[in-house]
Design a protein around this motif. Structure first.
Motif, PDB file in Angstrom:
ATOM      1  N   GLY A   1       0.785  -1.221   0.000  1.00 19.27           N
ATOM      2  CA  GLY A   1       0.000   0.000   0.000  1.00 19.27           C
ATOM      3  C   GLY A   1       0.818   1.274   0.000  1.00 19.27           C
ATOM      4  O   GLY A   1       0.280   2.362  -0.186  1.00 19.27           O
ATOM      5  N   GLU A   2       2.122   1.167   0.198  1.00 20.77           N
ATOM      6  CA  GLU A   2       2.976   2.339   0.196  1.00 20.77           C
ATOM      7  C   GLU A   2       3.512   2.609  -1.209  1.00 20.77           C
ATOM      8  O   GLU A   2       3.655   1.698  -2.017  1.00 20.77           O
ATOM      9  CB  GLU A   2       4.141   2.168   1.173  1.00 20.77           C
ATOM     10  CG  GLU A   2       3.699   2.107   2.619  1.00 20.77           C
ATOM     11  CD  GLU A   2       4.848   1.958   3.593  1.00 20.77           C
ATOM     12  OE1 GLU A   2       4.711   2.457   4.711  1.00 20.77           O
ATOM     13  OE2 GLU A   2       5.867   1.319   3.244  1.00 20.77           O
ATOM     14  N   THR A   3       3.820   3.873  -1.457  1.00 17.52           N
ATOM     15  CA  THR A   3       4.308   4.309  -2.761  1.00 17.52           C
ATOM     16  C   THR A   3       5.623   5.043  -2.602  1.00 17.52           C
ATOM     17  O   THR A   3       5.781   5.860  -1.698  1.00 17.52           O
ATOM     18  CB  THR A   3       3.292   5.263  -3.421  1.00 17.52           C
ATOM     19  OG1 THR A   3       2.070   4.559  -3.635  1.00 17.52           O
ATOM     20  CG2 THR A   3       3.796   5.792  -4.749  1.00 17.52           C
ATOM     21  N   MET A   4       6.555   4.760  -3.503  1.00 13.43           N
ATOM     22  CA  MET A   4       7.779   5.539  -3.600  1.00 13.43           C
ATOM     23  C   MET A   4       7.634   6.441  -4.815  1.00 13.43           C
ATOM     24  O   MET A   4       7.398   5.961  -5.922  1.00 13.43           O
ATOM     25  CB  MET A   4       9.008   4.650  -3.758  1.00 13.43           C
ATOM     26  CG  MET A   4      10.309   5.441  -3.854  1.00 13.43           C
ATOM     27  SD  MET A   4      11.777   4.391  -3.954  1.00 13.43           S
ATOM     28  CE  MET A   4      11.742   3.917  -5.679  1.00 13.43           C
ATOM     29  N   ARG A   5       7.743   7.764  -4.601  1.00 14.72           N
ATOM     30  CA  ARG A   5       7.698   8.718  -5.712  1.00 14.72           C
ATOM     31  C   ARG A   5       9.134   9.000  -6.129  1.00 14.72           C
ATOM     32  O   ARG A   5       9.906   9.624  -5.430  1.00 14.72           O
ATOM     33  CB  ARG A   5       6.982   9.993  -5.318  1.00 14.72           C
ATOM     34  CG  ARG A   5       6.992  11.002  -6.460  1.00 14.72           C
ATOM     35  CD  ARG A   5       5.870  11.977  -6.377  1.00 14.72           C
ATOM     36  NE  ARG A   5       4.601  11.294  -6.652  1.00 14.72           N
ATOM     37  CZ  ARG A   5       3.420  11.803  -6.326  1.00 14.72           C
ATOM     38  NH1 ARG A   5       3.341  12.969  -5.718  1.00 14.72           N
ATOM     39  NH2 ARG A   5       2.315  11.149  -6.612  1.00 14.72           N
TER      40      ARG A   5
END
Length: 86
Positions: free
Chosen positions: A41-45
């Motif tokens: 559920g986490e995102t790396m931009r």
């Protein structure tokens, strides 16, 4: 901020990774390390100065469907990609 902690840039669990500040010879290892540290559920931009097509192929080959890749910006010199962990 305490040492070793990371704060997301929003409540959507988006963590910035500016590859422009990482020495070229360390970039891929650092990116894979950051992706491996993310939870579901986490995102790396990801921010970069060029479109990292070989890297994207490596990520797809390594993580498969567990990481989705989505361009936020594809302007020359201002590449922004979200990597969302399933």
């Amino acid at each position: 901020m305490t040492q070793g902690s990371v704060t997301p840039v929003s409540t959507q669990e988006i963590y910035p990774f500016d590859a422009r500040g990482v020495a070229k010879r360390f970039r891929h290892a650092a990116i894979f390390g950051a992706l491996s540290a993310l939870r579901s559920g986490e995102t790396m931009r990801f921010l970069n100065d060029h479109d990292p097509l070989p890297l994207l192929s490596q990520i797809e080959g390594h993580y498969g469907e567990h990481v989705s890749i989505s361009y936020v910006s594809r302007e020359p010199g201002q590449i922004v990609i979200d990597f969302l962990v399933a």
